[in-house]
Design a protein around this motif. Structure first.
Motif, PDB file in Angstrom:
ATOM      1  N   ASN A  53       0.724  -1.184   0.007  1.00 36.16           N
ATOM      2  CA  ASN A  53      -0.038  -0.108   0.028  1.00 36.16           C
ATOM      3  C   ASN A  53       0.852   1.270   0.057  1.00 36.16           C
ATOM      4  O   ASN A  53       0.202   2.418  -0.038  1.00 36.16           O
ATOM      5  N   LEU A  54       2.076   1.236  -0.095  1.00 33.98           N
ATOM      6  CA  LEU A  54       2.905   2.319  -0.107  1.00 33.98           C
ATOM      7  C   LEU A  54       2.487   3.263  -1.331  1.00 33.98           C
ATOM      8  O   LEU A  54       2.807   4.417  -0.977  1.00 33.98           O
ATOM      9  N   ALA A  55       2.316   2.817  -2.352  1.00 32.92           N
ATOM     10  CA  ALA A  55       2.087   3.661  -3.486  1.00 32.92           C
ATOM     11  C   ALA A  55       0.980   4.598  -3.138  1.00 32.92           C
ATOM     12  O   ALA A  55       0.812   5.561  -4.036  1.00 32.92           O
ATOM     13  N   THR A  56       0.319   4.545  -2.403  1.00 29.55           N
ATOM     14  CA  THR A  56      -1.050   5.294  -1.830  1.00 29.55           C
ATOM     15  C   THR A  56      -0.287   6.701  -1.526  1.00 29.55           C
ATOM     16  O   THR A  56      -0.794   7.863  -1.528  1.00 29.55           O
ATOM     17  N   ILE A  57       0.971   6.724  -0.952  1.00 31.32           N
ATOM     18  CA  ILE A  57       1.636   7.687  -0.369  1.00 31.32           C
ATOM     19  C   ILE A  57       2.273   8.397  -1.275  1.00 31.32           C
ATOM     20  O   ILE A  57       2.280   9.590  -1.749  1.00 31.32           O
ATOM     21  N   HIS A  58       3.397   7.282  -2.148  1.00 27.21           N
ATOM     22  CA  HIS A  58       4.150   7.767  -3.210  1.00 27.21           C
ATOM     23  C   HIS A  58       4.538   6.795  -3.848  1.00 27.21           C
ATOM     24  O   HIS A  58       4.797   5.542  -3.122  1.00 27.21           O
ATOM     25  N   ASP A  59       4.911   6.932  -5.298  1.00 23.12           N
ATOM     26  CA  ASP A  59       5.053   5.432  -6.199  1.00 23.12           C
ATOM     27  C   ASP A  59       6.443   5.283  -5.874  1.00 23.12           C
ATOM     28  O   ASP A  59       6.704   3.815  -5.977  1.00 23.12           O
ATOM     29  N   ASP A  60       7.452   6.098  -5.313  1.00 23.00           N
ATOM     30  CA  ASP A  60       8.902   5.692  -5.509  1.00 23.00           C
ATOM     31  C   ASP A  60       9.171   5.216  -3.607  1.00 23.00           C
ATOM     32  O   ASP A  60      10.460   5.162  -3.541  1.00 23.00           O
ATOM     33  N   LEU A  61       8.123   5.280  -2.866  1.00 23.99           N
ATOM     34  CA  LEU A  61       8.297   5.177  -1.434  1.00 23.99           C
ATOM     35  C   LEU A  61       8.798   3.629  -1.186  1.00 23.99           C
ATOM     36  O   LEU A  61       8.040   2.774  -1.647  1.00 23.99           O
ATOM     37  N   ASP A  62       9.814   3.405  -0.348  1.00 26.74           N
ATOM     38  CA  ASP A  62      10.210   2.072   0.174  1.00 26.74           C
ATOM     39  C   ASP A  62      10.167   1.841   1.340  1.00 26.74           C
ATOM     40  O   ASP A  62       9.715   3.030   2.085  1.00 26.74           O
ATOM     41  N   TYR A  63      10.115   0.883   2.049  1.00 22.66           N
ATOM     42  CA  TYR A  63       9.655   0.786   3.371  1.00 22.66           C
ATOM     43  C   TYR A  63      10.454   1.536   4.546  1.00 22.66           C
ATOM     44  O   TYR A  63       9.970   2.151   5.219  1.00 22.66           O
ATOM     45  N   SER A  64      11.667   1.478   4.322  1.00 20.44           N
ATOM     46  CA  SER A  64      12.589   2.332   5.081  1.00 20.44           C
ATOM     47  C   SER A  64      12.378   3.788   5.214  1.00 20.44           C
ATOM     48  O   SER A  64      12.342   4.347   6.288  1.00 20.44           O
ATOM     49  N   THR A  65      12.155   4.208   3.949  1.00 20.15           N
ATOM     50  CA  THR A  65      11.746   5.675   3.951  1.00 20.15           C
ATOM     51  C   THR A  65      10.382   5.901   4.446  1.00 20.15           C
ATOM     52  O   THR A  65      10.096   7.078   5.010  1.00 20.15           O
ATOM     53  N   PHE A  66       9.237   5.094   4.184  1.00 21.15           N
ATOM     54  CA  PHE A  66       8.139   5.080   4.805  1.00 21.15           C
ATOM     55  C   PHE A  66       8.192   5.542   6.094  1.00 21.15           C
ATOM     56  O   PHE A  66       7.526   6.181   7.045  1.00 21.15           O
ATOM     57  N   VAL A  67       9.052   4.495   6.958  1.00 25.51           N
ATOM     58  CA  VAL A  67       9.186   4.443   8.461  1.00 25.51           C
ATOM     59  C   VAL A  67       9.808   5.834   8.908  1.00 25.51           C
ATOM     60  O   VAL A  67       8.980   6.634   9.927  1.00 25.51           O
ATOM     61  N   LEU A  68      10.428   6.426   8.106  1.00 28.60           N
ATOM     62  CA  LEU A  68      11.154   7.899   8.457  1.00 28.60           C
ATOM     63  C   LEU A  68      10.162   8.994   8.199  1.00 28.60           C
ATOM     64  O   LEU A  68       9.968   9.781   9.117  1.00 28.60           O
TER      65      LEU A  68
END
Length: 151
Positions: A29-44
């Motif tokens: 579901n990360l793409a709902t925030i941004h297409d290029d988001l990976d999990y580590s960046t998501f946590v930050l």
């Protein structure tokens, strides 16, 4: 798991399964925030959004310390988040050498929507649990988290 294993191993095994499932659902579901988001960046990003809404922002060094990651990891992730328009970096008002990271209004909106969807998915998974089971589970999870915090 068999009954021959120590009880603490069963707990560790089940926690590992849970963490993997939550992470996999998050990744889907990360793409709902941004297409290029990976999990580590998501946590930050989550930490920056939370700091933005609670205290107006966070220094990169404080973010690295609180998440137990290297400053270079934060720096790379922040660069990506800035390029994506999700995070702004401004000079720290009291320390000219430092910067304050703030989530953009759009990032806050997207993370809030992501969290609402995530909470709804969890609610569906536990919809047949009794209120006392939910309270007990939440209390035990809090107790476990608190114990890890003192380790």
């Amino acid at each position: 798991m068999t009954g021959q294993l120590p009880p603490d191993f069963d707990v560790d095994y089940q926690l590992t399964r849970l963490v993997r499932q939550v992470r996999a659902r998050s990744l889907r579901n990360l793409a709902t925030i941004h297409d290029d988001l990976d999990y580590s960046t998501f946590v930050l990003l989550l930490a920056i959004v939370d700091a933005t809404t609670s205290s107006g922002g966070v220094r990169a060094s404080d973010l690295a310390d609180s998440l137990h990651v290297h400053k270079s990891t934060v720096s790379r992730a922040v660069r990506m988040l800035e390029d994506a328009g999700l995070v702004d970096r401004t000079p720290h008002p009291e320390d000219g050498r430092a910067h304050v990271l703030r989530a953009s209004a759009e990032a806050v909106r997207r993370v809030d929507a992501y969290r609402e969807d995530s909470h709804a998915a969890l609610a569906r998974v536990i919809e047949d649990w009794e209120p006392t089971e939910l309270r007990t589970f939440a209390q035990l999870l809090a107790r476990l988290n608190d114990a890890f915090g003192t380790e």
